[in-house]
Scaffold this motif. Structure first.
Motif, short mmCIF file in Angstrom:
data_model
loop_
_atom_site.label_atom_id
_atom_site.label_comp_id
_atom_site.label_asym_id
_atom_site.label_seq_id
_atom_site.Cartn_x
_atom_site.Cartn_y
_atom_site.Cartn_z
N ALA A 94 0.84 -1.21 0.00
CA ALA A 94 0.00 0.00 0.00
C ALA A 94 0.87 1.26 0.00
O ALA A 94 0.50 2.27 -0.59
CB ALA A 94 -0.92 0.01 1.23
N LEU A 95 2.08 1.16 0.63
CA LEU A 95 2.97 2.32 0.68
C LEU A 95 3.44 2.70 -0.73
O LEU A 95 3.54 3.89 -1.07
CB LEU A 95 4.17 2.03 1.59
N PHE A 96 3.71 1.70 -1.56
CA PHE A 96 4.13 1.96 -2.95
C PHE A 96 3.05 2.72 -3.70
O PHE A 96 3.33 3.68 -4.43
CB PHE A 96 4.42 0.63 -3.66
N ALA A 237 13.17 -4.11 3.69
CA ALA A 237 11.86 -3.45 3.89
C ALA A 237 11.40 -2.78 2.59
O ALA A 237 10.24 -2.92 2.20
CB ALA A 237 11.95 -2.42 5.01
N ILE A 238 12.32 -2.06 1.92
CA ILE A 238 11.96 -1.40 0.65
C ILE A 238 11.62 -2.44 -0.41
O ILE A 238 10.67 -2.27 -1.18
CB ILE A 238 13.11 -0.46 0.19
N GLN A 239 12.37 -3.54 -0.43
CA GLN A 239 12.09 -4.64 -1.38
C GLN A 239 10.69 -5.21 -1.11
O GLN A 239 9.93 -5.47 -2.05
CB GLN A 239 13.15 -5.73 -1.22
N LEU A 240 10.35 -5.37 0.18
CA LEU A 240 9.04 -5.89 0.56
C LEU A 240 7.91 -4.96 0.07
O LEU A 240 6.88 -5.43 -0.44
CB LEU A 240 8.96 -6.06 2.08
N VAL A 241 8.14 -3.65 0.19
CA VAL A 241 7.14 -2.67 -0.28
C VAL A 241 6.90 -2.82 -1.77
O VAL A 241 5.74 -2.89 -2.23
CB VAL A 241 7.61 -1.21 0.04
N VAL A 242 7.98 -2.89 -2.55
CA VAL A 242 7.87 -2.96 -4.02
C VAL A 242 7.27 -4.30 -4.46
O VAL A 242 6.35 -4.34 -5.29
CB VAL A 242 9.24 -2.71 -4.69
N VAL A 243 7.75 -5.39 -3.89
CA VAL A 243 7.24 -6.73 -4.27
C VAL A 243 5.77 -6.86 -3.89
O VAL A 243 4.95 -7.36 -4.67
CB VAL A 243 8.10 -7.85 -3.63
N SER A 244 5.42 -6.40 -2.67
CA SER A 244 4.03 -6.52 -2.19
C SER A 244 3.04 -5.69 -3.01
O SER A 244 1.84 -5.94 -2.98
CB SER A 244 3.93 -6.08 -0.72
N ALA A 245 3.55 -4.67 -3.72
CA ALA A 245 2.68 -3.81 -4.53
C ALA A 245 2.13 -4.58 -5.73
O ALA A 245 1.07 -4.25 -6.26
CB ALA A 245 3.44 -2.59 -5.01
N VAL A 256 -4.08 -10.02 8.25
CA VAL A 256 -4.97 -11.05 7.69
C VAL A 256 -4.73 -11.35 6.21
O VAL A 256 -5.42 -12.17 5.62
CB VAL A 256 -6.47 -10.65 7.87
N GLY A 257 -3.71 -10.69 5.61
CA GLY A 257 -3.45 -10.93 4.19
C GLY A 257 -4.17 -9.90 3.33
O GLY A 257 -5.16 -9.30 3.76
N ALA A 258 -3.64 -9.66 2.12
CA ALA A 258 -4.27 -8.66 1.23
C ALA A 258 -3.98 -8.97 -0.23
O ALA A 258 -2.91 -9.46 -0.57
CB ALA A 258 -3.73 -7.27 1.56
N SER A 259 -4.98 -8.69 -1.07
CA SER A 259 -4.81 -8.86 -2.51
C SER A 259 -4.13 -7.61 -3.09
O SER A 259 -4.04 -6.59 -2.42
CB SER A 259 -6.17 -9.03 -3.18
N ILE A 260 -3.67 -7.70 -4.34
CA ILE A 260 -3.04 -6.53 -5.00
C ILE A 260 -4.05 -5.39 -5.07
O ILE A 260 -3.73 -4.24 -4.83
CB ILE A 260 -2.55 -6.90 -6.43
N MET A 261 -5.31 -5.75 -5.40
CA MET A 261 -6.36 -4.73 -5.55
C MET A 261 -6.57 -3.97 -4.24
O MET A 261 -6.74 -2.75 -4.23
CB MET A 261 -7.66 -5.41 -6.00
N LEU A 262 -6.52 -4.70 -3.12
CA LEU A 262 -6.72 -4.06 -1.81
C LEU A 262 -5.54 -3.15 -1.48
O LEU A 262 -5.71 -2.07 -0.91
CB LEU A 262 -6.88 -5.14 -0.72
N ALA A 263 -4.34 -3.57 -1.87
CA ALA A 263 -3.14 -2.74 -1.65
C ALA A 263 -3.26 -1.44 -2.46
O ALA A 263 -2.98 -0.35 -1.94
CB ALA A 263 -1.88 -3.50 -2.07
N ILE A 264 -3.71 -1.56 -3.72
CA ILE A 264 -3.85 -0.39 -4.58
C ILE A 264 -4.90 0.57 -4.00
O ILE A 264 -4.65 1.76 -3.84
CB ILE A 264 -4.25 -0.79 -6.03
N GLN A 265 -6.08 0.00 -3.67
CA GLN A 265 -7.18 0.85 -3.21
C GLN A 265 -6.86 1.53 -1.88
O GLN A 265 -7.06 2.74 -1.73
CB GLN A 265 -8.48 0.04 -3.09
N SER A 266 -6.33 0.78 -0.92
CA SER A 266 -6.06 1.39 0.40
C SER A 266 -4.90 2.37 0.31
O SER A 266 -4.92 3.43 0.94
CB SER A 266 -5.78 0.32 1.46
N GLY A 267 -3.88 2.06 -0.50
CA GLY A 267 -2.74 2.97 -0.65
C GLY A 267 -3.13 4.28 -1.30
O GLY A 267 -2.79 5.35 -0.80
N ILE A 268 -3.86 4.20 -2.42
CA ILE A 268 -4.25 5.42 -3.14
C ILE A 268 -5.24 6.24 -2.31
O ILE A 268 -5.09 7.45 -2.17
CB ILE A 268 -4.84 5.08 -4.53
N ALA A 269 -6.25 5.57 -1.73
CA ALA A 269 -7.27 6.28 -0.95
C ALA A 269 -6.66 7.02 0.24
O ALA A 269 -6.94 8.19 0.47
CB ALA A 269 -8.35 5.31 -0.45
#
Length: 455
Positions: A94-96, A237-245, A256-269
């Motif tokens: 989400a940070l990415f 940590a930075i690698q984890l941010v980029v890979v998790s994006a 609880v785990g997260a999908s790519i879509m959830l990472a995008i939506q929560s990060g942008i919002a």
């Protein structure tokens, strides 16, 4: 009551759903490419301009003070609580997406603040009037869109970001860290807000110009302490941010785990919520700047998004990831407090730093939004309504200590999202004005440089 709350939550999810986020980011993408990657090419120039004086006498406060007023409203609990919420929901990726939203958001912030100075007016008390209300009315030619924006923004100032969430953040932090009762904190806070806001933009800008840079540096240094103490894990940590994006994040610990879509939506919002690019708030502060150039102020204003998200939110995010706090059972401010406690190996210093940060961030957010609400009141009802508005606003700050209605938070979130709609319509319709003004400014700048070289 539960049915009404469910309905409001459904409206909130719709307002802050993919259509608005796509419109917000899409506007930023459009301006980024139409203006030739302006926010990347001219960021060093923009940062230099922040600290240089414009000799113009047109305006109420310096460009730096106008930027600090805008930052006072955006650097708030979102930088501490919002980042934690985004990572709790969407994982480190989400940070990415927060970064991406901010980089494109800088172009949006540039465009809206340029238009604010271009279409600003002077009121009957000699103060500058500007913001989406004026470029929607005078640039687009739509009184309806202008009024719609002013009503929604006034709602945010009085019942949203400007009052209740900030008041509660201050009172909770004061009680937990210093043992001060909510009643005493509420009384002191109300008096401080009344004292500063009754002085108008010059008084607000004066306080913001001192408090905002100080608290931002203080908070960044606190975060850097956590990062330095865990420097050996920074690369991972930075690698984890980029890979998790770009991959789903598995459930670990309290996460609880997260999908790519959830990472995008929560990060942008959360990114947009924190830096407010495209929402139309910062242009109201930008319009008060002493400057003769709308492009110059646009460049200065876009650094606000860079400072808010690329610097401050990144610091919080890295502290949460490096300390493993994102995998804990904590959420919101408690998660960030836990990160500082772990990162600094201190159960007293960590929470104290977060509490001090929260108190100052929240206090200046109240000041910034008080000014935004005032500008909307002047647009809707004229300067005679300013004093009654300020009295009501101070009353709302005082009552915020005793209100714990979940519905108020949801309504605040809805109105905040709705503010963006008329503003984004205005930006799209006035895109050619932004492009033209930008071309003229840089053509004149390069000509001046060329003439100086010849001379």
């Amino acid at each position: 009551m539960n049915n009404l709350q469910s309905l409001l939550q459904a409206i909130d999810s719709f307002v802050w759903g993919p259509p608005l986020l796509i419109l917000l980011v899409g506007t930023g993408v459009y301006f980024t490419f139409k203006l030739g990657l302006l926010q990347f090419r001219h960021l060093p120039t923009a940062l230099k301009l922040v600290f240089s004086k414009d000799k113009s006498s047109n305006g109420d406060v310096s460009s730096f003070a106008a930027l600090c007023t805008a930052l006072s409203a955006t650097i708030g609990t979102g930088n501490i609580v919002g980042v934690a919420t985004a990572i709790k929901l969407g994982g480190p990726g989400a940070l990415f997406w927060m970064w991406l939203a901010a980089l494109f958001g800088m172009a949006t912030k540039y465009a809206e603040c340029l238009l604010a100075v271009k279409y600003r007016k002077v009121d009957d008390k000699g103060q500058m009037l500007g913001g989406p209300m004026y470029y929607l009315r005078d640039g687009v030619g739509s009184k309806f869109l202008a009024t719609m924006f002013a009503v929604f923004a006034l709602g945010v100032a009085c019942f949203g970001i400007g009052t209740f969430p900030q008041v509660n953040a201050i009172l909770d932090a004061s009680h937990i860290s210093f043992g001060i009762s909510r009643e005493i904190s509420a009384s002191v806070l109300t008096l401080l807000v009344a004292f500063v806001t009754l002085g108008g933009i010059k008084s607000i800008a004066k306080v913001a110009g001192k408090v905002v840079p100080t608290m931002a540096v203080f908070y960044v240094l606190a975060c850097l302490s956590v990062i330095i103490m865990n420097a050996d894990q920074l690369g991972a940590a930075i690698q984890l941010v980029v890979v998790s994006a770009f991959t789903s994040t598995a459930a670990t610990g309290g996460f609880v785990g997260a999908s790519i879509m959830l990472a995008i939506q929560s990060g942008i919002a959360r990114g947009v919520f924190s830096n407010e690019s495209g929402l139309g708030s910062a242009p109201m502060a930008a319009a008060a700047a002493k400057t003769d150039s709308c492009v110059r102020q646009g460049l200065i204003s876009m650094t606000g998004t860079f400072i808010d998200t690329i610097i401050i939110c990144t610091m919080t995010g890295l502290a949460l990831i490096l300390t493993g706090a994102w995998q804990s059972d904590f959420a919101g401010a408690a998660m960030t407090t836990h990160a500082f406690a772990v990162g600094l190996n201190s159960d007293t210093l960590g929470p104290l730093l977060v509490s001090i940060g929260l108190i100052f961030f929240a206090f200046t957010t109240i000041l910034g939004w008080n000014y935004y609400g005032e500008r909307c009141v002047v647009f809707l009802m004229g300067t005679k309504a300013v004093l009654p508005y300020k009295i009501i606003f101070v009353g709302l700050v005082a009552s915020g200590a005793f209100l714990h209605l979940d519905m108020i938070w949801i309504i605040a979130d809805i109105v905040n999202g709705l503010m963006a709609v008329p503003n984004l319509i205005g930006l799209v319709l006035l895109r050619n004005v932004v492009i033209e003004e930008t071309k003229l400014y840089f053509a004149a700048t390069s000509k001046n440089k060329h003439d100086a070289v010849i001379a």
